[in-house]
Design an enzyme around this catalytic site. Structure first.
Site, PDB file in Angstrom:
ATOM      1  N   GLU A 118      -2.772   1.718   0.187  1.00 55.14           N
ATOM      2  CA  GLU A 118      -1.539   2.079  -0.502  1.00 55.14           C
ATOM      3  C   GLU A 118      -0.719   2.999   0.394  1.00 55.14           C
ATOM      4  OE1 GLU A 118      -1.937   4.040  -4.286  1.00 55.14           O
ATOM      5  OE2 GLU A 118       0.191   3.894  -4.688  1.00 55.14           O
ATOM      6  N   ASN A 262      -8.763   2.379  -5.301  1.00 57.62           N
ATOM      7  CA  ASN A 262      -9.167   1.003  -5.017  1.00 57.62           C
ATOM      8  C   ASN A 262     -10.130   0.470  -6.080  1.00 57.62           C
ATOM      9  OD1 ASN A 262      -8.043   1.562  -2.296  1.00 57.62           O
ATOM     10  ND2 ASN A 262      -9.884   2.821  -2.154  1.00 57.62           N
ATOM     11  N   GLU A 295      -8.300   9.205 -10.521  1.00 55.78           N
ATOM     12  CA  GLU A 295      -8.568   7.912  -9.873  1.00 55.78           C
ATOM     13  C   GLU A 295      -9.287   6.968 -10.834  1.00 55.78           C
ATOM     14  OE1 GLU A 295      -6.843   7.667  -7.339  1.00 55.78           O
ATOM     15  OE2 GLU A 295      -6.616   9.807  -6.930  1.00 55.78           O
ATOM     16  N   HIS A 298      -6.851   5.413 -13.232  1.00 52.36           N
ATOM     17  CA  HIS A 298      -6.031   4.360 -12.623  1.00 52.36           C
ATOM     18  C   HIS A 298      -6.622   2.967 -12.870  1.00 52.36           C
ATOM     19  CE1 HIS A 298      -2.632   6.032 -10.536  1.00 52.36           C
ATOM     20  NE2 HIS A 298      -3.319   6.750  -9.669  1.00 52.36           N
TER      21      HIS A 298
HETATM   22  N1  ARG Z   1      -2.551   6.248  -5.455  1.00 51.02           N
HETATM   23  C1  ARG Z   1      -3.139   7.415  -4.871  1.00 51.02           C
HETATM   24  C2  ARG Z   1      -3.266   8.418  -5.990  1.00 51.02           C
HETATM   25  O1  ARG Z   1      -2.400   8.869  -6.602  1.00 51.02           O
HETATM   26  C3  ARG Z   1      -2.348   8.025  -3.762  1.00 51.02           C
HETATM   27  C4  ARG Z   1      -2.036   7.121  -2.634  1.00 51.02           C
HETATM   28  C5  ARG Z   1      -1.192   7.796  -1.633  1.00 51.02           C
HETATM   29  N2  ARG Z   1      -0.669   6.875  -0.687  1.00 51.02           N
HETATM   30  C6  ARG Z   1       0.472   7.087  -0.034  1.00 51.02           C
HETATM   31  N3  ARG Z   1       0.901   6.220   0.816  1.00 51.02           N
HETATM   32  N4  ARG Z   1       1.169   8.159  -0.237  1.00 51.02           N
HETATM   33  O2  ARG Z   1      -4.248   8.745  -6.479  1.00 51.02           O
HETATM   34 ZN    ZN Z   2      -2.550   8.344  -8.585  1.00 50.54          ZN
END
Ligand code: ARG
Ligand code: ZN
Length: 854
Positions: A118, A262, A295, A298
């Protein structure tokens, strides 16, 4: 190039399934990908597979190698002309994870191989339509040297594994849930497992694993407990169940962010997994609990229902932060959690909202999406969900969230989908409320109370205004839910809490039956993320600081009381600090209060928060005024601080709320005791530093000493380094504490620390612990020499060459130049210009620095 929300088009090609075959090696990894692609709609456009730094060594369509003129490369992407409606595409690329210093894609960290995809890292692993609205079923085969990488993990459930005769082995993983590629992950390494199990509400057994280096196993208990609590909480509060047979978490030392959700294989920055009393503070423990929960949550808010495009990022992040905040509140104290969350919001998000990088929680455009993982998307986004939950009430909010999850399960959704689900499921009209998604900037609410003794009526005049932000000169009124109560000063009671909806630019609310003028308690619980200005007197605030039954409002009254005194002092007015001393005395003497709440309430507003209250920030005057008030509170109440400090000394370590509260209070007492100027202050701090059986007290003692110039200061800094220099996370605290010190020489010390042998640009935690902490230290960073700006700019320039994402995160503090005097503003702008003049500057830093200069 600028990407715009309005340019969204559905994907030309879908990828219902992908098989990945990794031959893993740090120097040379081979990735073979087989994509089943289907044409989406009636068009004749070619297949475009994103790539970043990839060279296609083979390209096959339906099993046949392509002739050179059937495909071509365009800005890193692979373009293939296809004739049919469905094809199988095979590509082969080679990667060198050990030289991937961006920590995006497949990289090496401390002997492990791991991934971060991500937002757009998957295109650094293989050619693929790297956008969140392309969902695929993944089957992943990993092969690696068995001795070096005995553990091979990927998303989903393990299917099969075997040993090869050349010392290598393999594992096959299958993820039955279609997912966007940003949720792909793999890990290979020599890892030990804290294994546990959870039986879900429908009776399914899930194998839980937290994977770390063998030596770190004893530090994983808290994370495991947090994980089990999170799974149970999401079942109880949202009715959401976990859906795979395994749930794995891996901790890695080098990570750009906090953690990553993930599917079935969360990858964490080790600072949010590892905790023991010797090395973790209570804040660290809470951070582990909150991020593990975040996490995990999510899995539904992000994975089962994902985002259509990156403009919808707050759909998953704002909602998930809201969920993790409520989880943490349920695990500990609601009052204290709310105070902490608002403090973070004000420190990080209000500053963002009032500066050149302000953006709505659903942005309209970006150059580099990584720059939009912001306090606005996350924390303000959570506040927007919280307001909906408040307006709806728990039951109707739950009906809305049920509808949202059921309706969009397996889909890539939008923020609008969420709002519609709340409207339909909860039964509410959110037409005007949608402006929170569109308009940037923190609303200001003026609330003036008028009392008419003759008629016994009270008029509350409310006014709202939203300051202009980049690209948004004029704003429409927002729908602002304000929880309000009117206190009778004679009895100390109120007639209940009311939820007022402020929807107009100006609005009047009338209350009847008040013989005497009441005292206004407003934005109780911080019901809306706004700045409230009132005409309350210091006496009114003192009353509320002692009597308000809403803990947040009580805390807020105390803070406002302090702010008023400090802002007066900064402006050189004669001030009545006796009122503050009295309020502090009153708070610490109230036996009914939770010690953790007391510790929050008696803390002076930060220098940065005081800066936010001024038209032009004067860091030196702020520092002087705050120090002086602190000394006064310390000295006037010295016997109480001494008593509190010894009374809160624990006999043995515990993580119970009572024990954590006692530590928090003990540290606050120590702080005031030392601030009082008492001769034995540093010795008492040093004794605490020396004797503590936990990092919460040891680090607080070190921080208190670091603010001063005692002999004990240098001794404690040396001892800490010698004792913890071998442990990366604890060494980070050593850097951070010095960078954050309110000490006249902090700038020079930071310069020296940047050259220290233990400092490295290759570990993001280390960079943040020095330069991130320093740029949050208003007095030191804004040293009039401009040296602070130069140090941070030097770091950005050096770091940009290896890790642009982390470099870009250091830029925003330099962008706040408009808030400072002309000399400082010029020095800050000069550093931004110097950064922008660097040849080969990344897109990440270019976007942040150029917007910051505007
Ligand atoms: N989705 C992740 C979280 O909030 C953070 C990912 C951060 N990635 C980025 N490219 N800023 O838990
Ligand atoms: Zn997040």
């Amino acid at each position: 190039t600028i990407i715009r929300r309005s340019d969204y088009r559905p994907p030309d090609w879908l990828v219902p399934a992908i098989a990945l075959d990794f031959d893993l090696d740090p120097a040379l990894t081979i990735v073979r990908a087989t994509l089943s692609v289907t044409r989406n709609g009636d068009h004749d456009r070619p297949l475009r597979l994103d790539g970043d730094g990839l060279v296609p060594l083979e390209v096959k369509v339906d099993g046949t190698a392509l002739a050179a003129d059937d495909w071509h490369m365009e800005a890193g992407s692979l373009i293939i002309a296809l004739s049919g409606a469905a094809h199988s595409i095979e590509t082969l690329v080679e990667l060198a994870p050990e030289s991937n210093s961006k920590l995006m894609g497949l990289y090496a960290s401390g002997g492990l191989l791991c991934t971060q995809c991500e937002a757009e890292g998957f295109r650094r692993i293989t050619f693929f339509p790297d956008r969140p609205d392309v969902l695929s079923r993944y089957s992943v085969r990993l092969t690696a040297d068995k001795a070096r990488y005995p553990i091979l993990l990927a998303n989903g459930d393990p299917v099969d594994q075997g040993v090869l005769d050349d010392g290598r082995h393999w594992a096959l993983w299958n993820d039955p849930f279609p997912k966007p590629c940003y949720l792909f992950a793999l890990v290979a390494g020599d890892l030990a497992c804290n294994a546990d199990r959870f039986v879900t509400m429908s009776g399914r057994e899930v194998q839980l694993g937290i994977w770390v280096r063998e030596a770190d196993l004893p530090r994983t208990a808290h994370a495991m407990q947090a994980l089990k609590n999170s799974i149970a909480w999401d079942e109880r509060v949202y009715g959401r169940e976990y859906d795979l047979d395994v749930f794995n978490i891996v901790a890695v030392a080098d990570f750009n962010f906090g953690a990553m959700e993930n599917k079935g294989l969360n990858i964490f920055n080790s600072r949010y997994i590892l905790a023991d009393p010797e090395t973790a503070t209570d804040i660290d423990y809470d951070g582990v609990e909150g991020v593990v929960a975040h996490e995990y949550f999510h899995n539904w808010s992000g994975n089962r229902v994902t985002c259509r495009d990156w403009f919808q990022l707050s759909l998953k992040e704002g909602f998930t932060v809201f969920r993790d905040q409520n989880f943490s509140a349920d695990m500990g104290s609601h009052a204290v959690k709310r105070i902490e969350d608002v403090r973070i919001l004000r420190a990080a998000q209000f500053q963002e909202d009032s500066g050149p990088l302000a953006h709505p929680i659903r942005p309209e455009s970006y150059m580099e999406i990584s720059n939009f993982y912001t306090a606005t998307i996350y924390n303000k986004g959570a506040e927007i969900i919280r307001m909906m939950a408040l307006m709806l009430g728990a039951e109707r909010f739950r009906a809305g969230s049920d509808l949202y999850f059921d309706r969009h399960d397996g889909q890539a959704a939008t923020c609008e989908d969420f709002v519609v689900a709340m409207e339909e499921g909860g039964g509410i009209d959110l037409t005007q409320f949608r402006r929170w998604y569109e308009q940037a900037g923190t609303p200001h609410v003026r609330a003036l109370l008028r009392h008419d003794a003759a008629t016994g009526t009270v008029d509350l005049d409310l006014q709202q205004s939203i300051p202009p932000t980049p690209g948004q000169p004029d704003k429409q009124p927002m729908a602002i839910p304000l929880r309000v109560a009117l206190f009778d000063p004679a009895t100390g009671t109120h007639h209940g809490d009311e939820l007022l909806m402020l929807t107009e630019a100006q609005q009047n609310v009338r209350f009847e039956g008040f013989a005497a003028p009441p005292i206004l308690s407003i934005n109780r619980g911080f019901s809306a993320p706004v700045i409230v200005e009132t005409n309350r007197s210091q006496d009114d605030l003192a009353f509320l600081s002692a009597r308000d039954d809403d803990p947040f409002a009580r805390y807020e009254a105390m803070q406002q009381l302090m702010v008023n005194v400090l802002v007066g002092a900064i402006a050189g007015q004669p001030v009545d600090d006796a009122a503050v001393v009295a309020a502090v005395r009153n708070t610490i003497s109230d036996p009914l209060l939770d010690p953790a709440f007391v510790a929050e309430a008696i803390r002076l507003p930060s220098e940065a928060y005081l800066g936010d209250q001024m038209a032009v920030v004067d860091p030196d005057a702020i520092h002087a005024a705050r120090e002086s008030l602190q000394r006064r509170i310390g000295a006037d109440l010295a016997p109480l601080w001494r008593d509190m400090h010894s009374r809160t000394k624990a006999n043995g370590f515990s993580l119970s709320p009572a024990a954590k509260g006692a530590r928090k209070l003990r540290n606050a007492a120590l702080h005031y005791l030392v601030a009082s100027g008492a001769e034995d202050g540093p010795a008492i701090a040093f004794a605490q530093f020396h004797e503590a059986d936990n990092m919460t007290e040891r680090q607080a003692a070190l921080a208190t000493l670091a603010n001063g110039t005692s002999m004990e200061r240098d001794a404690a800094i040396d001892i800490f380094y010698n004792r913890y220099g071998h442990d990366a996370l604890t060494l980070d605290k050593w850097f951070q504490t010095q960078a954050f010190a309110l000490h006249p020489d902090t700038v020079d010390q930071v310069e020296e620390l940047g050259r220290h042998k233990a400092f490295t640009l290759s570990n993001p935690n280390r960079v943040r612990s020095l330069y991130g902490a320093f740029s949050g230290n208003q007095w030191a960073f804004h040293h009039r020499s401009g040296k602070g700006y130069q140090l941070v700019a030097d770091c950005i320039i050096a770091l940009d060459k290896r890790n642009p994402q982390t470099a870009a995160r250091l830029v925003p503090p330099l962008g706040r130049w408009k808030r400072f005097d002309a000399d400082r503003a010029a020095l800050m702008r000069a550093q931004l210009s110097r950064i922008l003049a660097q040849p080969g500057l990344s897109k990440d830093v270019t976007e942040q620095a150029s917007k910051s200069l505007e």
